[in-house]
Design a protein around this motif. Structure first.
Motif, PDB file in Angstrom:
ATOM      1  N   LYS A   1      14.398  24.651  41.214  1.00 39.38           N
ATOM      2  CA  LYS A   1      14.643  24.027  39.915  1.00 39.38           C
ATOM      3  C   LYS A   1      16.112  23.645  39.761  1.00 39.38           C
ATOM      4  O   LYS A   1      16.422  22.592  39.199  1.00 39.38           O
ATOM      5  N   HIS A   2      16.998  24.476  40.303  1.00 36.54           N
ATOM      6  CA  HIS A   2      18.429  24.176  40.218  1.00 36.54           C
ATOM      7  C   HIS A   2      18.770  22.916  40.999  1.00 36.54           C
ATOM      8  O   HIS A   2      19.526  22.050  40.523  1.00 36.54           O
TER       9      HIS A   2
ATOM     10  N   LEU B   1      17.340  19.908  39.114  1.00 35.53           N
ATOM     11  CA  LEU B   1      18.155  19.636  37.923  1.00 35.53           C
ATOM     12  C   LEU B   1      19.521  19.091  38.307  1.00 35.53           C
ATOM     13  O   LEU B   1      20.063  18.221  37.607  1.00 35.53           O
ATOM     14  N   SER B   2      20.088  19.553  39.435  1.00 34.94           N
ATOM     15  CA  SER B   2      21.390  19.045  39.885  1.00 34.94           C
ATOM     16  C   SER B   2      21.293  17.571  40.256  1.00 34.94           C
ATOM     17  O   SER B   2      22.186  16.768  39.923  1.00 34.94           O
TER      18      SER B   2
ATOM     19  N   GLN C   1      20.819  15.592  37.117  1.00 34.29           N
ATOM     20  CA  GLN C   1      22.088  15.589  36.380  1.00 34.29           C
ATOM     21  C   GLN C   1      23.092  14.648  37.016  1.00 34.29           C
ATOM     22  O   GLN C   1      23.829  13.941  36.318  1.00 34.29           O
TER      23      GLN C   1
END
Length: 490
Positions: free
Chosen positions: A264-265, A268-269, A272
């Motif tokens: 998920k990180h 999301l990165s 983003q």
């Protein structure tokens, strides 16, 4: 728990003793127990703290603490419901039930005497150890090894919170649907929710079991005057293999949750980064548009500023011109006012000077007149006083004149006596009669002068001739002179 006061080291018997605060005290008389009797005549085996008066054979035999005491015991080899061996380290908080029953229901001061002489601390230790071991083994046998960590005594509010969490409508709905939010699952893991429910159930079960253990111990020891205040399970140890299995299960759940969180990180990165790139482009376009708009607004503001400066310069010139005119008018008016004030000041000064001179002359004349009056009055008073003084002197002289006369006569008599004494002791004195006295005196004086002459003193004839001539020259032939004697006296 029990203290026995030592022997008194004082050589003299003491008729008093003290009981410290925080202790139940037992007092003996000649070794026999002596109960305490209060002002109302009520007897009690326990004496209160403070200073007490009594004979020397009345003394404190035992001091029992009022504080709560902690009894620690480590019970090894306890078998759980599923035959797993655990080690439980337990502590009991207890106290002696020796207070006044009116202040604390259920207590009895007789329990202190019973504890000292019947139960004894060593006996209580053995009983507690055996009863605690039996109760702990029974406690461990009633739970599974997965529930053993929930064995602890919890407060009422914490237990109510656990029950509310377990039996709330939301928790029941989640148990029925077996659905958990995906974000919460990613953070806590797949089994954490059920494990937390299981832990809450274990806490509730352990609280009820420890409460039952406390009730069971109090039922046994309250008869002996001992109250169990709390049952504390300090530490629980499972076998190393079971502990490692439970740790590995927790680590696997945590690793899976970490992998999902990492995915998920990363996603999301990436999202983003794309959003940041898009936002940067949008912000750059907006920045250029804002710069152009700012340039146009700056030009318009410069024009407005120039107009404002021109208007300001015009107003400044007008203000300066008006200020110059106003300053000159003020200066002229001020000069005129100053001249008028100076004239008025000079006139007032002359008037004040003349008035002061007139007033000073008047005051001077008044002062001189007053001075003359004062001097005349003074001279009159002086004359009166002098007359009174003269009168007093005259009166005093009239009184002292006879006395002074007697004093002067006395002094004169003393002086006469003194002169007569001097004449009587004078070897050169010659006394003559009234007849021919002056001629004799003259001859005696001439003889004295001749005696002072060295040459005439040696020539006696020559001196006699001079004296005879002097006697003839004096015209007194009836004066007779006798010269003779060893000391040349006349």
């Amino acid at each position: 728990m029990v203290a026995r006061p030592g022997k008194r080291l004082c050589c003299f018997p003491l008729f008093w003793f003290t009981i410290p605060e925080g202790f139940y005290a037992l007092v003996t008389r000649h070794g026999a127990h002596q109960p305490y009797k209060d002002a109302n005549g009520k007897q009690s085996p326990v004496w209160p703290s403070g200073l007490h008066l009594g004979p020397p054979w009345l003394k404190v035999s035992h001091l029992v603490t009022k504080q709560s005491m902690l009894f620690n015991t480590e019970i090894k080899g306890c078998k759980t419901k599923d035959n797993v061996t655990v080690l439980i380290d337990m502590s009991l908080v207890l106290r002696i039930m020796g207070d006044d029953p009116e202040a604390r229901p259920g207590d009895d001061p007789q329990n202190v005497y019973k504890f000292v002489h019947e139960v004894t601390p060593i006996g209580l230790q053995a009983q507690l150890k055996d009863a605690q071991a039996e109760a702990v083994r029974t406690l461990a046998r009633s739970v599974y090894h997965t529930e053993v960590f929930g064995l602890r005594n919890v407060c009422h509010s914490e237990l109510e919170g656990v029950k509310e969490k377990l039996f709330s409508a939301e928790a029941m709905q989640q148990c029925v649907s077996e659905h958990v939010d995906q974000d919460q699952k990613d953070v806590e893991g797949e089994h954490d929710y059920y494990d937390s429910l299981e832990a809450d159930f274990n806490v509730e079960a352990g609280a009820s079991v420890t409460s039952a253990l406390k009730t069971r111990l109090n039922r046994q020891f309250n008869k002996q005057g001992i109250e169990i205040l709390d049952v504390i399970i300090k530490d629980i140890k499972l076998p190393e293999l079971i502990q490692s299995q439970m740790s590995q299960k927790t680590m696997v759940i945590s690793q899976n949750a970490m992998q999902r969180m990492q995915q998920k990180h990363d996603m999301l990165s990436l999202i983003q980064a794309e959003e940041i790139k898009t936002l940067n482009q949008t912000h750059e376009e907006q920045r250029k548009e804002l710069i152009e708009d700012g340039k146009f607004e700056r030009i318009m503001e410069d024009i407005q500023l120039q107009l404002v400066h021109a208007e300001g310069d015009r107003q400044i010139k007008s203000i300066e011109t008006q200020m110059t005119i106003d300053v000159e008018l003020v200066q002229v008016e001020s000069n005129l006012t100053i001249q008028r004030i100076e004239d008025e000041t000079k006139l007032e000064t002359e008037r004040i000077r003349e008035q002061s001179l007139c007033d000073s002359e008047i005051e001077l004349a008044k002062a001189r007149a007053e001075a003359d009056v004062i001097l005349a009055n003074g001279e009159l008073n002086v004359a009166k006083i002098a007359a009174k003084g003269d009168k007093a002197i005259f009166e005093a002289e009239g009184i002292s004149a006879p006395l002074n006369r007697n004093l002067n006569d006395h002094i004169t008599g003393l002086l006469k006596l003194k002169s007569q004494y001097a004449l009587a002791t004078n070897d050169k004195l010659v006394i003559t009669g009234t007849e021919g006295g002056k001629a004799a005196n003259t001859l005696l004086q001439a003889n004295s002068v001749l005696n002072d002459s060295f040459f005439l003193d040696r020539d006696q004839n020559h001196r006699s001739a001079i004296l005879a001539e002097l006697a003839v020259a004096s015209g007194s032939g009836d004066v007779r002179i006798l010269v003779g004697g060893d000391d040349k006296r006349v």
